[in-house]
Write a protein that holds these residues in place. Structure first.
Motif, PDB file in Angstrom:
ATOM      1  N   ARG A  41     -17.718  11.615 -28.199  1.00 41.76           N
ATOM      2  CA  ARG A  41     -18.426  12.830 -27.771  1.00 41.76           C
ATOM      3  C   ARG A  41     -19.612  13.105 -28.701  1.00 41.76           C
ATOM      4  O   ARG A  41     -20.682  13.526 -28.253  1.00 41.76           O
ATOM      5  CB  ARG A  41     -17.473  14.024 -27.759  1.00 41.76           C
ATOM      6  N   SER A  81      -9.877   4.135 -23.220  1.00 45.11           N
ATOM      7  CA  SER A  81      -9.926   4.754 -21.893  1.00 45.11           C
ATOM      8  C   SER A  81      -9.296   3.884 -20.815  1.00 45.11           C
ATOM      9  O   SER A  81      -9.025   4.371 -19.713  1.00 45.11           O
ATOM     10  CB  SER A  81     -11.381   5.072 -21.517  1.00 45.11           C
ATOM     11  N   GLN A 102     -15.206  11.210 -15.954  1.00 47.91           N
ATOM     12  CA  GLN A 102     -14.133  12.189 -15.951  1.00 47.91           C
ATOM     13  C   GLN A 102     -13.724  12.562 -17.369  1.00 47.91           C
ATOM     14  O   GLN A 102     -13.313  13.694 -17.623  1.00 47.91           O
ATOM     15  CB  GLN A 102     -12.933  11.646 -15.171  1.00 47.91           C
ATOM     16  N   ARG A 103     -13.844  11.615 -18.293  1.00 54.33           N
ATOM     17  CA  ARG A 103     -13.428  11.879 -19.665  1.00 54.33           C
ATOM     18  C   ARG A 103     -14.553  12.500 -20.501  1.00 54.33           C
ATOM     19  O   ARG A 103     -14.301  13.359 -21.341  1.00 54.33           O
ATOM     20  CB  ARG A 103     -12.964  10.576 -20.324  1.00 54.33           C
ATOM     21  N   TRP A 104     -15.804  12.046 -20.282  1.00 58.98           N
ATOM     22  CA  TRP A 104     -16.894  12.487 -21.164  1.00 58.98           C
ATOM     23  C   TRP A 104     -18.002  13.245 -20.445  1.00 58.98           C
ATOM     24  O   TRP A 104     -18.940  13.698 -21.092  1.00 58.98           O
ATOM     25  CB  TRP A 104     -17.493  11.277 -21.891  1.00 58.98           C
ATOM     26  N   ILE A 128     -12.032   8.727 -28.970  1.00 56.59           N
ATOM     27  CA  ILE A 128     -12.439   9.571 -27.845  1.00 56.59           C
ATOM     28  C   ILE A 128     -13.299  10.734 -28.334  1.00 56.59           C
ATOM     29  O   ILE A 128     -14.359  11.031 -27.781  1.00 56.59           O
ATOM     30  CB  ILE A 128     -11.204  10.106 -27.094  1.00 56.59           C
ATOM     31  N   GLY A 130     -14.071   6.844 -14.293  1.00 56.13           N
ATOM     32  CA  GLY A 130     -13.159   7.198 -15.367  1.00 56.13           C
ATOM     33  C   GLY A 130     -13.874   7.683 -16.612  1.00 56.13           C
ATOM     34  O   GLY A 130     -13.426   8.645 -17.265  1.00 56.13           O
ATOM     35  N   SER A 131     -14.987   7.053 -16.956  1.00 58.41           N
ATOM     36  CA  SER A 131     -15.736   7.470 -18.139  1.00 58.41           C
ATOM     37  C   SER A 131     -16.353   8.850 -17.941  1.00 58.41           C
ATOM     38  O   SER A 131     -16.371   9.679 -18.853  1.00 58.41           O
ATOM     39  CB  SER A 131     -16.821   6.440 -18.474  1.00 58.41           C
TER      40      SER A 131
END
Length: 304
Positions: free
Chosen positions: A271, A248, A163-165, A267, A160-161
């Motif tokens: 980044r 998240s 996929q997001r970052w 979020i 999951g992490s």
């Protein structure tokens, strides 16, 4: 107040990050240097899904997310609460976990097996009782349902992490879940999930069976994770990463944990934190570079 990881504000950022993650300011403790040794390519291949996800800086969020999620199972939490020294030595606990992940990911099969054996020996003494929904229950760290919960919570957090970052995963999410199922098997899990859909179903099953809950021990872990104090700018960065880990998580798990998303853009700010961290770590060799020395010696080419 949680102990402060043993870094000093005067160290360069790279040294502070590596001391926190590996226990060594150069990022080269003996177990990292040993990644260059061995006679095979290991369980996972350069350029594959597992190498890609675990090389990403989203893992800095994933570790926090995994710990928050794992704390919701009273059996898993009982073992941590009663046998772990995470309060007295949070940095040591972190380094021990990072060591297992990186040795299994990048090491030869012999090194991965040795490291898994080391962890298994530590788990042999982890046994006791906890209050389940239907009353007191005996547990040990090797119980199939606890091994499954720890594995799927880890897999969900890291996938999951990323996929997001992170960027694209070779073969997609299913490839990561399928490849990392080998790590679950090494830890004694007989039937780990092998697709993203199966991972989500198995994770949801613990929730639907009412096996997860919040109690004072969960609150204690959340307070601890929220309150870890790093020196200097790392303290601000960690606050952002913790908020991002919470944000998240799916809403139902945040609700059980008693956590809410912060009002500020965690979020997006994450980044920035990860970009700064990547730049700092890029100033010298990283863990996978030692593994690539072994692969070059063996004539193993990266996957296309």
């Amino acid at each position: 107040m949680p102990s402060t990881p043993r870094t000093t504000p005067r160290e360069p950022l790279r040294a502070r990050l590596l001391t926190t993650l590996s226990g060594d300011p150069a990022g080269q403790p003996p177990w990292v240097r040993a990644l260059a040794d061995g006679d095979d390519a290991g369980y996972f291949h350069d350029g594959g899904a597992v190498w890609t996800v675990h090389a990403g800086l989203g893992t800095l969020v994933a570790g926090i997310r995994a710990l928050l999620l794992q704390a919701l199972h009273p059996g898993a939490l009982a073992g941590v609460h009663e046998f772990s020294r995470y309060r007295e030595d949070p940095a040591g606990r972190l380094v021990g976990t990072v060591r297992w992940i990186l040795c299994v990911t990048y090491g030869s099969t012999a090194q991965a097996d040795r490291e898994t054996g080391r962890v298994a020996r530590l788990h042999e003494r982890v046994r006791g009782t906890f209050d389940a929904a239907d009353g007191p229950r005996e547990y040990s760290a090797g119980d199939a349902d606890l091994v499954e919960w720890v594995h799927i919570a880890f897999t969900d957090a890291f996938l999951g992490s990323h996929q997001r970052w992170g960027g694209p995963i070779p073969g997609g999410a299913d490839a990561y879940v399928a490849e990392w199922s080998r790590a679950g098997e090494l830890m004694g899990l007989t039937d780990p999930p092998r697709t993203e859909a199966e991972l989500r179903t198995r994770l949801r099953g613990f929730l639907d069976r009412d096996e997860l809950r919040r109690d004072e021990r969960v609150d204690d872990v959340v307070r601890f994770l929220r309150g870890i104090r790093f020196p200097g700018a790392m303290r601000v960065a960690y606050r952002i990463l913790f908020a991002a880990a919470v944000a998240s998580l799916p809403r139902e798990y945040r609700r059980i944990l008693g956590l809410r998303r912060v009002w500020w853009p965690a979020i997006t700010l994450t980044r920035v934190v990860l970009a700064v961290s990547a730049r700092a770590l890029g100033e010298g060799p990283r863990t996978q570079d030692f593994a690539r020395r072994r692969l070059r010696r063996l004539g193993v080419e990266p996957a296309s």
